[in-house]
Motif scaffolding. Structure first.
Motif, PDB file in Angstrom:
ATOM      1  N   GLY A 177       0.382  -1.040  -0.192  1.00  0.00           N
ATOM      2  CA  GLY A 177       0.464  -0.343  -0.089  1.00  0.00           C
ATOM      3  C   GLY A 177       0.847   1.426   0.245  1.00  0.00           C
ATOM      4  N   ILE A 178       0.741   2.027  -0.553  1.00  0.00           N
ATOM      5  CA  ILE A 178       0.635   3.634  -0.369  1.00  0.00           C
ATOM      6  C   ILE A 178      -0.271   4.350  -0.211  1.00  0.00           C
ATOM      7  CG2 ILE A 178       1.956   4.937  -2.719  1.00  0.00           C
ATOM      8  CD1 ILE A 178       2.784   3.261  -4.526  1.00  0.00           C
ATOM      9  N   ASP A 179       0.613   5.689   0.981  1.00  0.00           N
ATOM     10  CA  ASP A 179       0.023   6.763   1.708  1.00  0.00           C
ATOM     11  C   ASP A 179       0.488   8.116   0.700  1.00  0.00           C
ATOM     12  OD1 ASP A 179      -1.000   8.678   2.799  1.00  0.00           O
ATOM     13  OD2 ASP A 179      -0.704   7.721   5.268  1.00  0.00           O
ATOM     14  N   GLN A 180       0.314   8.362   0.285  1.00  0.00           N
ATOM     15  CA  GLN A 180       0.898   9.918  -0.309  1.00  0.00           C
ATOM     16  C   GLN A 180       1.134  10.543   0.127  1.00  0.00           C
ATOM     17  OE1 GLN A 180      -0.390  10.094  -4.350  1.00  0.00           O
ATOM     18  NE2 GLN A 180       1.048   8.987  -5.701  1.00  0.00           N
ATOM     19  N   GLN A 181      -0.863  10.813   1.319  1.00  0.00           N
ATOM     20  CA  GLN A 181      -0.805  12.007   1.805  1.00  0.00           C
ATOM     21  C   GLN A 181       0.338  12.160   3.020  1.00  0.00           C
ATOM     22  OE1 GLN A 181      -4.594  11.555   3.623  1.00  0.00           O
ATOM     23  NE2 GLN A 181      -4.728  14.204   4.198  1.00  0.00           N
ATOM     24  N   ASN A 182       0.723  10.526   3.661  1.00  0.00           N
ATOM     25  CA  ASN A 182       1.432  11.508   4.724  1.00  0.00           C
ATOM     26  C   ASN A 182       3.053  10.684   4.003  1.00  0.00           C
ATOM     27  OD1 ASN A 182       0.690  11.438   7.166  1.00  0.00           O
ATOM     28  ND2 ASN A 182      -1.127   9.522   6.523  1.00  0.00           N
ATOM     29  N   ASN A 183       3.004  10.355   2.816  1.00  0.00           N
ATOM     30  CA  ASN A 183       4.594   9.904   2.618  1.00  0.00           C
ATOM     31  C   ASN A 183       4.913   8.583   3.062  1.00  0.00           C
ATOM     32  OD1 ASN A 183       6.495  10.588   0.189  1.00  0.00           O
ATOM     33  ND2 ASN A 183       8.461  11.206   1.831  1.00  0.00           N
ATOM     34  N   ALA A 184       4.187   7.501   2.714  1.00  0.00           N
ATOM     35  CA  ALA A 184       4.211   5.917   3.742  1.00  0.00           C
ATOM     36  C   ALA A 184       3.862   5.604   2.528  1.00  0.00           C
ATOM     37  CB  ALA A 184       4.202   6.595   5.091  1.00  0.00           C
ATOM     38  N   VAL A 185       4.347   3.797   3.181  1.00  0.00           N
ATOM     39  CA  VAL A 185       4.301   2.788   2.598  1.00  0.00           C
ATOM     40  C   VAL A 185       4.319   2.068   3.426  1.00  0.00           C
ATOM     41  CG1 VAL A 185       4.960   3.219  -0.023  1.00  0.00           C
ATOM     42  CG2 VAL A 185       6.460   2.278   2.182  1.00  0.00           C
ATOM     43  N   ILE A 186       2.768   0.514   2.986  1.00  0.00           N
ATOM     44  CA  ILE A 186       3.070  -0.167   4.654  1.00  0.00           C
ATOM     45  C   ILE A 186       3.585  -1.056   2.796  1.00  0.00           C
ATOM     46  CG2 ILE A 186       0.906  -1.689   4.815  1.00  0.00           C
ATOM     47  CD1 ILE A 186       0.691   0.879   6.015  1.00  0.00           C
ATOM     48  N   ILE A 187       4.224  -1.830   4.128  1.00  0.00           N
ATOM     49  CA  ILE A 187       5.169  -3.024   3.779  1.00  0.00           C
ATOM     50  C   ILE A 187       5.107  -4.248   4.055  1.00  0.00           C
ATOM     51  CG2 ILE A 187       8.402  -3.682   3.750  1.00  0.00           C
ATOM     52  CD1 ILE A 187       7.564  -1.428   2.256  1.00  0.00           C
ATOM     53  N   GLU A 188       4.660  -6.008   3.513  1.00  0.00           N
ATOM     54  CA  GLU A 188       5.154  -6.943   4.081  1.00  0.00           C
ATOM     55  C   GLU A 188       6.079  -7.464   4.554  1.00  0.00           C
ATOM     56  OE1 GLU A 188       2.458 -11.068   3.698  1.00  0.00           O
ATOM     57  OE2 GLU A 188       2.195  -9.580   1.638  1.00  0.00           O
ATOM     58  N   HIS A 189       6.516  -8.442   5.093  1.00  0.00           N
ATOM     59  CA  HIS A 189       8.222  -8.456   5.307  1.00  0.00           C
ATOM     60  C   HIS A 189       7.900 -10.035   4.459  1.00  0.00           C
ATOM     61  CE1 HIS A 189      10.147  -5.083   7.309  1.00  0.00           C
ATOM     62  NE2 HIS A 189       8.876  -4.237   8.065  1.00  0.00           N
ATOM     63  N   LYS A 190       9.508 -10.419   3.789  1.00  0.00           N
ATOM     64  CA  LYS A 190       9.542 -11.758   3.507  1.00  0.00           C
ATOM     65  C   LYS A 190       9.343 -12.495   4.785  1.00  0.00           C
ATOM     66  CE  LYS A 190      14.051 -12.063   2.618  1.00  0.00           C
ATOM     67  NZ  LYS A 190      14.236 -13.099   2.364  1.00  0.00           N
ATOM     68  N   ASP A 191      10.165 -12.829   5.829  1.00  0.00           N
ATOM     69  CA  ASP A 191      10.078 -13.327   6.125  1.00  0.00           C
ATOM     70  C   ASP A 191       9.178 -13.746   6.916  1.00  0.00           C
ATOM     71  OD1 ASP A 191      12.689 -13.715   5.201  1.00  0.00           O
ATOM     72  OD2 ASP A 191      13.772 -12.418   6.701  1.00  0.00           O
ATOM     73  N   ASP A 192       8.738 -12.622   7.772  1.00  0.00           N
ATOM     74  CA  ASP A 192       7.780 -12.741   8.977  1.00  0.00           C
ATOM     75  C   ASP A 192       5.701 -12.671   8.381  1.00  0.00           C
ATOM     76  OD1 ASP A 192       7.902  -9.798   9.379  1.00  0.00           O
ATOM     77  OD2 ASP A 192       8.524 -10.217  11.123  1.00  0.00           O
ATOM     78  N   HIS A 193       5.811 -12.243   7.104  1.00  0.00           N
ATOM     79  CA  HIS A 193       5.377 -11.863   6.824  1.00  0.00           C
ATOM     80  C   HIS A 193       4.308 -10.321   7.829  1.00  0.00           C
ATOM     81  CE1 HIS A 193       5.210 -14.588   3.770  1.00  0.00           C
ATOM     82  NE2 HIS A 193       5.080 -15.576   4.682  1.00  0.00           N
ATOM     83  N   GLN A 194       4.380  -9.657   8.195  1.00  0.00           N
ATOM     84  CA  GLN A 194       4.039  -9.008   9.485  1.00  0.00           C
ATOM     85  C   GLN A 194       4.143  -7.839   8.275  1.00  0.00           C
ATOM     86  OE1 GLN A 194       5.524  -7.887  13.395  1.00  0.00           O
ATOM     87  NE2 GLN A 194       5.391  -9.922  13.757  1.00  0.00           N
ATOM     88  N   LEU A 195       3.300  -6.679   9.070  1.00  0.00           N
ATOM     89  CA  LEU A 195       3.056  -5.565   8.129  1.00  0.00           C
ATOM     90  C   LEU A 195       3.209  -3.811   9.046  1.00  0.00           C
ATOM     91  CD1 LEU A 195      -0.607  -5.207   7.074  1.00  0.00           C
ATOM     92  CD2 LEU A 195       1.390  -6.413   5.833  1.00  0.00           C
ATOM     93  N   ARG A 196       3.670  -3.177   8.256  1.00  0.00           N
ATOM     94  CA  ARG A 196       4.385  -2.099   8.987  1.00  0.00           C
ATOM     95  C   ARG A 196       4.022  -1.047   7.930  1.00  0.00           C
ATOM     96  NH1 ARG A 196       9.645  -3.632  10.992  1.00  0.00           N
ATOM     97  NH2 ARG A 196       8.320  -3.529  13.491  1.00  0.00           N
ATOM     98  N   ALA A 197       4.065   0.494   8.674  1.00  0.00           N
ATOM     99  CA  ALA A 197       3.930   1.507   8.046  1.00  0.00           C
ATOM    100  C   ALA A 197       5.911   2.134   7.360  1.00  0.00           C
ATOM    101  CB  ALA A 197       3.110   2.065   8.186  1.00  0.00           C
ATOM    102  N   VAL A 198       5.825   2.390   6.745  1.00  0.00           N
ATOM    103  CA  VAL A 198       7.520   2.847   6.694  1.00  0.00           C
ATOM    104  C   VAL A 198       7.229   3.989   5.596  1.00  0.00           C
ATOM    105  CG1 VAL A 198       9.926   2.372   5.748  1.00  0.00           C
ATOM    106  CG2 VAL A 198       7.638   0.544   6.636  1.00  0.00           C
ATOM    107  N   GLU A 199       8.254   5.445   6.437  1.00  0.00           N
ATOM    108  CA  GLU A 199       8.068   6.294   5.578  1.00  0.00           C
ATOM    109  C   GLU A 199       9.084   6.262   4.478  1.00  0.00           C
ATOM    110  OE1 GLU A 199       9.410  10.224   7.853  1.00  0.00           O
ATOM    111  OE2 GLU A 199       7.591   9.890   9.580  1.00  0.00           O
ATOM    112  N   CYS A 200       8.927   6.465   3.526  1.00  0.00           N
ATOM    113  CA  CYS A 200       9.654   7.055   2.056  1.00  0.00           C
ATOM    114  C   CYS A 200      11.535   7.257   2.092  1.00  0.00           C
ATOM    115  CB  CYS A 200       8.914   7.999   0.719  1.00  0.00           C
ATOM    116  SG  CYS A 200       7.669   7.386   0.155  1.00  0.00           S
ATOM    117  N   ASN A 201      11.786   8.374   3.803  1.00  0.00           N
ATOM    118  CA  ASN A 201      12.742   8.333   3.204  1.00  0.00           C
ATOM    119  C   ASN A 201      13.648   7.313   4.129  1.00  0.00           C
ATOM    120  OD1 ASN A 201      12.116   9.432   6.347  1.00  0.00           O
ATOM    121  ND2 ASN A 201      12.753  11.172   6.264  1.00  0.00           N
TER     122      ASN A 201
END
Length: 63
Positions: free
Chosen positions: A23-47
């Motif tokens: 997922g991409i959140d342009q308003q907050n300049n962040a993306v939602i990432i699903e980690h490959k090893d544990d499949h946990q979701l995390r919001a990460v800022e683009c920087n």
């Protein structure tokens, strides 16, 4: 990385590890990432993302 470079389904790297953009959140300049090893979701800022041209869609490792 710039948010305009990101697409859903692409692999990215941050200090949290390698994950797939689901997922991409342009308003907050962040993306939602699903980690490959544990499949946990995390919001990460683009920087926080590292540009890794060796990560390609369909391949979750370096070559």
């Amino acid at each position: 990385m710039e948010i305009t470079q990101l697409k859903v389904g692409m692999w990215v790297e941050s200090f949290h590890g390698v994950g797939k953009v689901i997922g991409i959140d342009q308003q907050n300049n962040a993306v939602i990432i699903e980690h490959k090893d544990d499949h946990q979701l995390r919001a990460v800022e683009c920087n926080e993302l590292v540009d890794q041209p060796q990560l390609h869609t369909g391949c979750d490792r370096y070559y």
